[in-house]
Design a protein around this motif. Structure first.
Motif, mmCIF file in Angstrom:
data_model
loop_
_atom_site.group_PDB
_atom_site.id
_atom_site.type_symbol
_atom_site.label_atom_id
_atom_site.label_comp_id
_atom_site.label_asym_id
_atom_site.label_seq_id
_atom_site.Cartn_x
_atom_site.Cartn_y
_atom_site.Cartn_z
ATOM 1 N N GLU A 707 0.839 -1.213 0.000
ATOM 2 C CA GLU A 707 0.000 0.000 0.000
ATOM 3 C C GLU A 707 0.869 1.257 0.000
ATOM 4 O O GLU A 707 0.626 2.211 -0.750
ATOM 5 C CB GLU A 707 -0.911 -0.019 1.228
ATOM 6 N N THR A 708 1.895 1.235 0.848
ATOM 7 C CA THR A 708 2.818 2.386 0.924
ATOM 8 C C THR A 708 3.555 2.589 -0.400
ATOM 9 O O THR A 708 3.743 3.725 -0.856
ATOM 10 C CB THR A 708 3.820 2.165 2.063
ATOM 11 N N SER A 709 3.944 1.506 -1.037
ATOM 12 C CA SER A 709 4.683 1.606 -2.298
ATOM 13 C C SER A 709 3.831 2.249 -3.384
ATOM 14 O O SER A 709 4.312 3.100 -4.151
ATOM 15 C CB SER A 709 5.148 0.209 -2.745
ATOM 16 N N ALA A 710 2.578 1.878 -3.472
ATOM 17 C CA ALA A 710 1.686 2.467 -4.475
ATOM 18 C C ALA A 710 1.477 3.954 -4.208
ATOM 19 O O ALA A 710 1.496 4.779 -5.137
ATOM 20 C CB ALA A 710 0.346 1.729 -4.467
ATOM 21 N N ALA A 711 1.264 4.309 -2.939
ATOM 22 C CA ALA A 711 1.076 5.725 -2.593
ATOM 23 C C ALA A 711 2.341 6.529 -2.868
ATOM 24 O O ALA A 711 2.288 7.670 -3.360
ATOM 25 C CB ALA A 711 0.678 5.847 -1.122
#
Length: 802
Positions: A707-711
């Motif tokens: 999730e953090t990587s996409a954001a």
């Protein structure tokens, strides 16, 4: 004083130890860059992160340390440049020690030193006059009193005042911090720094940022501690710190200081001493520059082209040679006469009065070898000598209006020549100094025109190109000179100066400020301008909203230089002139001014660019924190993620952009323009990032790293798009800069070590490509928004300019 007496006073600390104004000490530089409010905030967050780990999340501490070191190094470089130039440009009083006058620095003066004075000398310490020969001192910078004060032995003189006429010597009674000007400076009641719109704007921005950070930060802390569980409290703390760190525009103040410091070093290489750092910015904002003709547009050195006799058989050339020897501090005109006519033997100087810019003449009472009977009661006459008083100065100051000689003077003046008139009178010099004889007075005391001294002035080679530069940049130029108006107009015509055909004689100017402002607005060339009128013209232009620069080198320019927004002095000018100016051209090179303007524009334009980036980061950080609090979800980033995004989209590019060439015109409204970009850019970045984060949460269902990587991908792409907008207009290196930052981020995403170090890994295809699509949509909206806002702002600036 003897050397032993000087040593006693040095040992007792009775020295003029006022610190040099040019720069801070190294200790002050280190403290000023290290102990800042921003470093305190970031330092506290760094300690928190180090307590919970890992070290990757403490990378922002290394960035702060690097920024501080860069700031210290650049300011120390600037300090060394300033100190070296200050030594070259400082005034060196003549001090009598062991019976010999020696040139010393102001810091070497001790109590009871006997200091010599001449026209243009700045009084460095307080004292009591010991010798005076028509000594006139201007104390207006200290007391506000406009008229020069005649000083006699026993009178006091104050530091910060300057000599306008005459000569003398005084004994130092108060030195160092006890001196009047030093106490005034400490009380900040007089010698204040010029204002800086750039620094003022940044302080305003930081104030509003502080107001936004405090509530957003408190809410984020509570939120992250609430949504985290007891088993993963360290993760909640890391994400809390990650939300707080990017809210602080840590590099903005640093890059502003670095840009100013680099500007000082660059101008120092051109032998331009910047005595107040904001002067670099100030000259870039100037829209009217007032130029003194002599020493600025023309060279200081002059040549006598002709002596036109008006009275046959008069010893004009011999008298001119003797007058030269009677002047201990000859100005440029008198030096030209000294070079052309050596003093003959057999003459005696009985009394003398040096040139005064208020009277506009100098004179001497001379005993001339001849066949006439000596005049009873006159001292120093040998047998067969005769005496007369000889005056040399401005023809219109020595002759009444309408005198036939003035017609010939105007003819020479119209050809661009300076003309001095030599007159003779039987009256004593003292009586003449009390008031020139009335034209209807007794023929015995009347002034008899003897000769016209025609002096040729050399126009500076660089003057035409410099004036063209100002015209092309929309900066009005005004020539304000004490010379004959026709002569000034002729020089101006030779330079192709607009308005040179209609020079104005300042003696006809009205005293009413409004009427004077009207004339100052529409007139470009002024002649016969006195010191008080120069100041009045500067104030008149300022009253109409102009930012005014004044250049000069003589004592008569001091008041105008002090009142102007930016004072520029020539290195060969008087010590008083150099002391009140913000910029000193040490090589007397007028052509350096465009370089100063260019440096100012570089600083203003580039700091505005990087301010856009830093404020965009602050806006999206605050908005993301608010969204996270409302949605009650974990903060989408760790500190290492935002350090990476901030470094590649803001920190590294900003350093290059802040120091790059920039020729954009300086404009007012810094804060308005920065917020105009930062608010919509930050809003779009925050909304796009949070949308990608929520979508990734739906796709990955608890895989926090994915999730953090996409954001992070969405935030970086939007930030990179903002950088691409700010970097315009494009050059090869700016395109390369943007592409390099994008490539560096791509390396992090594909190299296994970098993926693990930054805890970034794109999982699958669906969420990453959706993140790219969201970022592209936000980028396109930013392009449209920026185009609309820029068009509206251009129209507004045009209306304001009109």
């Amino acid at each position: 004083m003897t050397a032993a007496q000087v040593a006693e006073r040095v040992a007792a600390g009775q020295v003029n130890d006022v610190p040099v104004r040019s720069s801070r000490s190294i200790g002050e530089i280190i403290r000023g860059n290290l102990f800042t409010r921003i470093n305190a905030i970031m330092g506290a967050l760094f300690v928190i992160i180090m307590a919970v780990g890992p070290v990757q999340d403490a990378l922002f501490g290394g960035v702060i340390l690097a920024n501080t070191l860069i700031g210290v190094i650049q300011e120390v470089r600037a300090k060394r440049t300033l100190d070296q130039l200050a030594i070259v440009g400082e005034s060196r009083p003549m001090v009598r020690r062991d019976g010999v006058a020696a040139s010393l620095t102001a810091e070497q003066i001790v109590l009871d030193d006997l200091i010599e004075l001449g026209p243009g000398d700045k009084i460095a310490v307080d004292g009591v006059v010991a010798e005076a020969a028509d000594l006139e001192v201007d104390e207006s910078l200290l007391t506000g009193e406009a008229d020069p004060v005649l000083k006699r032995p026993g009178d006091t003189v104050m530091s910060g005042s300057f000599v306008v006429a005459g000569a003398g010597a005084f004994s130092a009674t108060r030195v160092g911090r006890d001196a009047y000007a030093a106490r005034l400076a400490e009380e900040a009641s007089k010698f204040t720094l010029i204002s800086s719109e750039l620094r003022g704007g940044i302080n305003t921005i930081l104030k509003f940022v502080t107001y936004a950070i405090i509530p957003a930060g408190i809410a984020l802390i509570i939120s992250q501690l609430t949504v985290g569980n007891d088993d993963d409290m360290a993760e909640a703390i890391r994400r809390m710190v990650a939300g707080l760190v990017p809210m602080v525009p840590e590099g903005l103040v640093l890059l502003t200081s670095v840009a100013f410091a680099v500007g000082v070093v660059r101008l120092g290489k051109k032998r331009c001493l910047v005595q107040e750092l904001p002067a670099i910015e100030g000259l870039a904002r100037v829209d009217v520059v007032c130029l003194d003709k002599t020493g600025t547009l023309t060279e200081t050195a002059m040549d006598v082209s002709e002596v036109r006799l008006l009275a046959q058989d008069a010893p004009a050339e011999a008298v001119l040679g003797v007058l030269g020897t009677a002047d201990d501090r000859p100005n440029a005109s008198m030096q030209a006469i000294i070079d052309a006519y050596p003093a003959p033997e057999g003459w005696e100087v009985l009394d003398s009065s040096p040139f005064s810019s208020a009277r506009r003449w100098s004179g001497a009472m001379l005993a001339e070898p001849g066949s006439a009977e000596p005049v009873p009661g006159q001292p120093g006459q040998g047998a067969g000598a005769r005496t007369a008083t000889w005056l040399l100065g401005a023809p219109d100051a020595l002759l009444p209006p309408g005198h036939p000689v003035l017609t010939e003077v105007d003819e020479h003046g119209a050809a661009g020549l300076r003309v001095l008139l030599l007159v003779r009178t039987a009256a004593t010099l003292r009586s003449v100094m009390e008031g020139l004889p009335d034209p209807a007075a007794d023929a015995a005391d009347a002034l008899e025109p003897i000769a016209l001294v025609v002096i040729e002035q050399r126009i500076r080679k660089e003057a035409p190109a410099t004036l063209r530069y100002f015209a092309e940049q929309g900066v009005q130029a005004k020539i304000i000179s004490g010379d004959n108006a026709l002569s000034v107009g002729a020089v101006a015509r030779g330079l192709g100066f607009p308005g040179a055909e209609h020079p104005v004689d300042a003696r006809t100017l009205p005293e009413d400020p409004e009427e004077l402002a009207d004339i100052a607005e529409r007139t470009s060339v002024f002649g016969r301008v006195g010191p008080q009128q120069k100041r009045a013209l500067v104030q008149a232009l300022q009253s109409r909203g102009h930012t005014v620069a004044m250049t000069g080198d003589g004592v008569n320019d001091v008041l105008a230089l002090k009142d102007s927004d930016i004072g520029v002095a020539m290195g060969a000018g008087s010590p008083a002139t150099r002391s009140v100016a913000q910029l000193v051209l040490l090589d007397n090179n007028f052509s350096v001014l465009p370089s100063v303007v260019a440096e100012g524009r570089r600083v203003i334009g580039n700091i505005e660019r990087v301010a856009n980036l830093f404020l965009t980061k602050t806006v999206y950080s605050v908005l993301l924190a608010i969204m996270v609090v409302i949605a009650q979800v974990p903060y989408p980033f760790l500190p290492r993620h935002l350090t990476l995004v901030g470094s590649l989209s803001i920190g590294i590019p900003a350093f290059f952009l802040a120091l790059a060439p920039n020729a954009e015109r300086a404009r007012t409204g810094f804060v308005r323009r920065v917020l105009r970009f930062a608010l919509p850019a930050g809003l779009l970045a925050a909304v796009a990032t949070f949308a990608a984060y929520l979508y990734a949460r739906h796709v990955y269902d608890g895989n926090l790293e994915a999730e953090t990587s996409a954001a992070t991908l969405t935030l970086f792409l939007v930030a990179l798009w903002a950088l691409a907008i700010i970097a315009r207009p494009y050059t090869w290196w700016r395109i390369a800069l943007v592409l390099t930052m994008g490539a560096a981020f791509a390396v992090v995403l594909v190299v296994p070590f970098a993926q693990e170090f930054f805890q970034l890994e794109l999982v699958g295809v669906r969420a990453p490509w959706t993140s790219v699509a969201i970022a592209a949509g936000a980028g396109l909206l930013l392009e449209v928004t920026w185009a609309v806002l820029r068009r509206r702002t251009t129209k507004t600036d045009a209306l304001i300019g009109a």
